[in-house]
Design an enzyme around this catalytic site. Structure first.
Site, mmCIF file in Angstrom:
data_model
loop_
_atom_site.group_PDB
_atom_site.id
_atom_site.type_symbol
_atom_site.label_atom_id
_atom_site.label_comp_id
_atom_site.label_asym_id
_atom_site.label_seq_id
_atom_site.Cartn_x
_atom_site.Cartn_y
_atom_site.Cartn_z
ATOM 1 N N GLY A 179 -55.395 14.855 27.391
ATOM 2 C CA GLY A 179 -54.411 15.489 29.315
ATOM 3 C C GLY A 179 -55.917 15.564 30.225
ATOM 4 O O GLY A 179 -54.442 16.069 31.418
ATOM 5 N N ASN B 117 -56.759 13.622 32.191
ATOM 6 C CA ASN B 117 -56.817 12.247 33.028
ATOM 7 C C ASN B 117 -55.532 12.994 33.636
ATOM 8 O O ASN B 117 -55.009 12.635 35.026
ATOM 9 C CB ASN B 117 -56.982 11.890 32.414
ATOM 10 C CG ASN B 117 -58.103 10.556 32.422
ATOM 11 O OD1 ASN B 117 -59.140 10.186 33.592
ATOM 12 N ND2 ASN B 117 -58.362 10.461 30.981
ATOM 13 N N MET C 87 -52.208 6.930 23.047
ATOM 14 C CA MET C 87 -52.728 6.078 22.060
ATOM 15 C C MET C 87 -51.887 5.425 21.136
ATOM 16 O O MET C 87 -52.245 4.940 20.138
ATOM 17 C CB MET C 87 -53.826 7.284 21.077
ATOM 18 C CG MET C 87 -55.014 7.898 21.762
ATOM 19 S SD MET C 87 -55.883 7.117 23.334
ATOM 20 C CE MET C 87 -57.318 6.377 21.682
ATOM 21 N N LYS C 88 -50.882 4.462 21.217
ATOM 22 C CA LYS C 88 -50.072 4.369 21.198
ATOM 23 C C LYS C 88 -49.932 3.060 21.449
ATOM 24 O O LYS C 88 -50.249 2.939 22.638
ATOM 25 C CB LYS C 88 -48.421 4.941 20.592
ATOM 26 C CG LYS C 88 -48.310 6.385 19.572
ATOM 27 C CD LYS C 88 -48.299 5.820 18.294
ATOM 28 C CE LYS C 88 -47.347 5.586 18.377
ATOM 29 N NZ LYS C 88 -46.531 5.047 16.666
ATOM 30 N N ILE C 89 -49.648 2.098 20.848
ATOM 31 C CA ILE C 89 -49.363 0.816 21.548
ATOM 32 C C ILE C 89 -47.710 0.736 21.353
ATOM 33 O O ILE C 89 -46.663 1.032 21.008
ATOM 34 C CB ILE C 89 -49.913 -0.330 20.436
ATOM 35 C CG1 ILE C 89 -50.696 -0.585 20.367
ATOM 36 C CG2 ILE C 89 -49.187 -2.057 21.452
ATOM 37 C CD1 ILE C 89 -51.469 -1.445 19.657
ATOM 38 N N LEU C 90 -47.500 -0.113 23.498
ATOM 39 C CA LEU C 90 -46.193 0.458 24.048
ATOM 40 C C LEU C 90 -45.256 -0.464 23.208
ATOM 41 O O LEU C 90 -46.397 -1.673 23.119
ATOM 42 C CB LEU C 90 -46.058 0.065 25.257
ATOM 43 C CG LEU C 90 -46.867 1.489 26.306
ATOM 44 C CD1 LEU C 90 -46.293 1.130 27.839
ATOM 45 C CD2 LEU C 90 -45.801 2.996 25.671
ATOM 46 N N ASN D 263 -53.073 1.143 32.777
ATOM 47 C CA ASN D 263 -53.476 2.157 31.685
ATOM 48 C C ASN D 263 -55.438 2.642 32.103
ATOM 49 O O ASN D 263 -55.903 1.577 32.722
ATOM 50 C CB ASN D 263 -53.563 1.324 30.463
ATOM 51 C CG ASN D 263 -54.574 2.035 29.215
ATOM 52 O OD1 ASN D 263 -54.319 3.277 29.071
ATOM 53 N ND2 ASN D 263 -55.433 1.064 28.347
ATOM 54 N N HIS E 259 -58.840 2.883 30.476
ATOM 55 C CA HIS E 259 -59.860 2.352 28.903
ATOM 56 C C HIS E 259 -61.065 2.305 28.747
ATOM 57 O O HIS E 259 -61.749 2.260 29.993
ATOM 58 C CB HIS E 259 -59.480 1.221 28.786
ATOM 59 C CG HIS E 259 -60.363 0.415 26.951
ATOM 60 N ND1 HIS E 259 -59.627 1.088 26.395
ATOM 61 C CD2 HIS E 259 -61.286 0.269 26.880
ATOM 62 C CE1 HIS E 259 -60.270 0.540 25.067
ATOM 63 N NE2 HIS E 259 -61.677 0.115 25.665
#
Ligand code: GAR
Length: 186
Positions: free
Chosen positions: A14, A16, A87-90, A104, A106
């Site tokens: 966290g 960021n 780190m999960k895909i929504l 997001n 990256h």
């Protein structure tokens, strides 16, 4: 200035999140952080939410948790979802149901190096430069419209760790600029 309500999603350290919270305390930054969401209840970054008394939502794997989250975002009048090391895909359902922007960050110069382990792949490919990208989130991984990119040149003695540190430092600036650009329409 009337600030917009932001919700930040995290999974890990966290840093960021920390940088965005600090930025949001400045008078002319266009967002306040109203909610922090994590898919891991032990994510270290949650300590920043606690430190600044920002409500936390732990997103569980079941679909009901997602429905409750969507309701919470509505209740808190969230204007923007900011993924910061999430780190999960929504789920497609979530992306379709939340009718405001989702952005997001990256750690590569997209469209190059989507997905994981970007630094190792960048070094292996002998790239001359790398950096970070802030983009809108759509249903495809790391593929939404680019808001901004920032880069630096790679030195001969750079390692995975040094690239990670340099990228992180760049990300803090990139994210605050991108949030500004997204919310102020600049
Ligand atoms: C950041 O480098 C971010 O770009 C990356 O995770 C890190 C989180 O750091 N995100 C992704 O790789 C998403 N695909 P932080 O938890 O210290 O902010």
């Amino acid at each position: 200035m009337v600030k917009k309500n932001a919700c930040i999603f995290i999974s890990g350290n966290g840093t960021n999140l920390r940088s965005i919270i600090l930025k949001s305390r400045e008078y002319n930054f266009p967002a306040n952080v109203r909610l922090v969401v994590s898919n891991r209840k032990k994510a270290l970054g949650l300590n920043y939410a606690k430190k600044w008394s920002i409500p936390i939502f732990i997103l569980k794997k079941n679909p009901i948790s997602e429905i409750i989250l969507l309701k919470t975002l509505k209740e808190k009048k969230i204007d923007i979802v900011i993924l910061a090391g999430y780190m999960k895909i929504l789920s497609k359902k979530f992306i379709r149901a939340f009718d405001k922007s989702i952005i997001n960050i990256h750690p590569s110069l997209l469209p190059k190096y989507r997905g994981l382990n970007t630094f190792a792949r960048v070094l292996r490919a002998n790239e001359k430069k790398t950096g970070c990208t802030v983009h809108y989130v759509n249903e495809k991984l790391d593929e939404g419209k680019i808001i901004l990119r920032k880069f630096f040149f790679i030195k001969k003695n750079d390692t995975i760790n040094s690239l990670k540190t340099k990228t992180h430092n760049l990300e803090y600036r990139a994210y605050s600029e991108a949030i500004y650009k997204t919310l102020r329409g600049l």
